[in-house]
Write a protein that holds these residues in place. Structure first.
Motif, mmCIF file in Angstrom:
data_model
loop_
_atom_site.group_PDB
_atom_site.id
_atom_site.type_symbol
_atom_site.label_atom_id
_atom_site.label_comp_id
_atom_site.label_asym_id
_atom_site.label_seq_id
_atom_site.Cartn_x
_atom_site.Cartn_y
_atom_site.Cartn_z
ATOM 1 N N MET A 1 0.844 -1.171 0.000
ATOM 2 C CA MET A 1 0.000 0.000 0.000
ATOM 3 C C MET A 1 0.897 1.244 0.000
ATOM 4 O O MET A 1 1.897 1.294 0.690
ATOM 5 C CB MET A 1 -0.892 -0.029 1.254
ATOM 6 N N VAL A 2 0.503 2.237 -0.803
ATOM 7 C CA VAL A 2 1.236 3.493 -0.886
ATOM 8 C C VAL A 2 0.260 4.625 -0.552
ATOM 9 O O VAL A 2 -0.821 4.699 -1.125
ATOM 10 C CB VAL A 2 1.828 3.711 -2.302
ATOM 11 N N VAL A 10 0.236 19.604 -3.771
ATOM 12 C CA VAL A 10 1.671 19.316 -3.804
ATOM 13 C C VAL A 10 1.976 18.196 -2.800
ATOM 14 O O VAL A 10 1.632 18.301 -1.618
ATOM 15 C CB VAL A 10 2.495 20.580 -3.455
ATOM 16 N N ALA A 11 2.612 17.140 -3.271
ATOM 17 C CA ALA A 11 2.953 16.018 -2.393
ATOM 18 C C ALA A 11 3.991 16.455 -1.372
ATOM 19 O O ALA A 11 5.026 17.007 -1.730
ATOM 20 C CB ALA A 11 3.473 14.845 -3.211
ATOM 21 N N ILE A 12 3.685 16.220 -0.076
ATOM 22 C CA ILE A 12 4.645 16.559 0.974
ATOM 23 C C ILE A 12 5.211 15.317 1.647
ATOM 24 O O ILE A 12 6.209 15.389 2.352
ATOM 25 C CB ILE A 12 4.035 17.492 2.050
ATOM 26 N N LYS A 13 4.541 14.161 1.426
ATOM 27 C CA LYS A 13 4.985 12.944 2.095
ATOM 28 C C LYS A 13 4.417 11.739 1.350
ATOM 29 O O LYS A 13 3.255 11.741 0.954
ATOM 30 C CB LYS A 13 4.471 12.961 3.545
ATOM 31 N N THR A 14 5.245 10.723 1.153
ATOM 32 C CA THR A 14 4.792 9.461 0.584
ATOM 33 C C THR A 14 5.228 8.352 1.530
ATOM 34 O O THR A 14 6.387 8.305 1.940
ATOM 35 C CB THR A 14 5.383 9.224 -0.823
ATOM 36 N N VAL A 141 -2.196 6.965 9.720
ATOM 37 C CA VAL A 141 -1.358 7.790 8.850
ATOM 38 C C VAL A 141 -1.478 9.224 9.341
ATOM 39 O O VAL A 141 -2.573 9.693 9.651
ATOM 40 C CB VAL A 141 -1.838 7.718 7.384
ATOM 41 N N SER A 142 -0.346 9.920 9.443
ATOM 42 C CA SER A 142 -0.398 11.335 9.828
ATOM 43 C C SER A 142 0.704 12.104 9.112
ATOM 44 O O SER A 142 1.699 11.537 8.680
ATOM 45 C CB SER A 142 -0.263 11.506 11.348
ATOM 46 N N ALA A 143 0.467 13.399 9.001
ATOM 47 C CA ALA A 143 1.447 14.303 8.392
ATOM 48 C C ALA A 143 1.267 15.668 9.027
ATOM 49 O O ALA A 143 0.169 16.017 9.484
ATOM 50 C CB ALA A 143 1.242 14.390 6.886
ATOM 51 N N SER A 144 2.321 16.440 9.050
ATOM 52 C CA SER A 144 2.265 17.789 9.619
ATOM 53 C C SER A 144 2.240 18.828 8.507
ATOM 54 O O SER A 144 2.986 18.713 7.535
ATOM 55 C CB SER A 144 3.478 18.040 10.517
ATOM 56 N N VAL A 145 1.371 19.823 8.686
ATOM 57 C CA VAL A 145 1.296 20.948 7.763
ATOM 58 C C VAL A 145 1.896 22.146 8.493
ATOM 59 O O VAL A 145 1.409 22.540 9.551
ATOM 60 C CB VAL A 145 -0.161 21.250 7.350
ATOM 61 N N SER A 146 2.961 22.694 7.936
ATOM 62 C CA SER A 146 3.644 23.835 8.559
ATOM 63 C C SER A 146 3.223 25.130 7.872
ATOM 64 O O SER A 146 3.086 25.179 6.652
ATOM 65 C CB SER A 146 5.159 23.675 8.454
#
Length: 170
Positions: A1-2, A10-14, A141-146
């Motif tokens: 899985m991707v 705009v991709a910030i993390k894969t 799944v998590s990601a940070s938005v700065s």
């Protein structure tokens, strides 16, 4: 899985997750199938529906974060009805993050100042960071938005007559 996380397109993390162990009795084609592709879409817009990740510290600014999960399938791109949550990691001294009523599969939160009072000149404003979290096929799944912070050094003199709804642009 991707899983690919995008902010304003705009991709910030894969993130690539290893395939789960082959299930007994599964044929070789099923084991070698293309991994599932997911996208966590995050849009950041201001009250005028313009994309930006800059927070204006000297005006009563607010930004709206909308997020949802998409899966690329044989039928095309399909939105998944999974909840997305937001958490303010930095900027808590002067900002708050408030959930906004939204319709699934989209989750929305509003980033705004804690107080309407002017922030004294020279006060350091820590840049906000928002963590966006969800689950995809049961995997967190998590990601940070700065965000960056912009302050204005405006000096107004003389007679100035602005309508209450008129904003000053830098």
């Amino acid at each position: 899985m991707v899983v690919t996380v995008l902010v304003n397109g705009v991709a910030i993390k894969t993130i690539v997750f290893p395939p789960q162990d082959a299930v007994a009795g599964q044929d070789a084609d099923a084991q070698n199938a293309t991994p599932k592709q997911y996208r966590v879409q995050i849009n950041v817009r201001d009250s005028q529906d313009k994309e930006r990740v800059v927070f204006y510290g000297d005006v009563l600014d607010s930004l709206y974060l909308a997020a949802w999960v998409e899966e690329e399938s044989e039928k095309g791109v399909v939105s998944r009805d999974v909840p997305v949550s937001f958490q303010l990691l930095s900027g808590k001294r002067w900002l708050r993050l408030t959930p906004v009523q939204s319709t699934p599969p989209t989750s929305i939160s509003r980033l705004e100042r804690l107080s309407q009072e002017p922030i004294p000149e020279g006060t350091a404003l820590d840049a906000p960071t928002v963590q966006v979290s969800t689950t995809v096929d049961g995997i967190p799944v998590s990601a940070s938005v700065s965000f960056s912070v912009r302050r204005f050094d405006l000096e107004l003199s003389g007679d100035l007559d602005l309508d209450a709804g008129q904003a000053l642009e830098p």
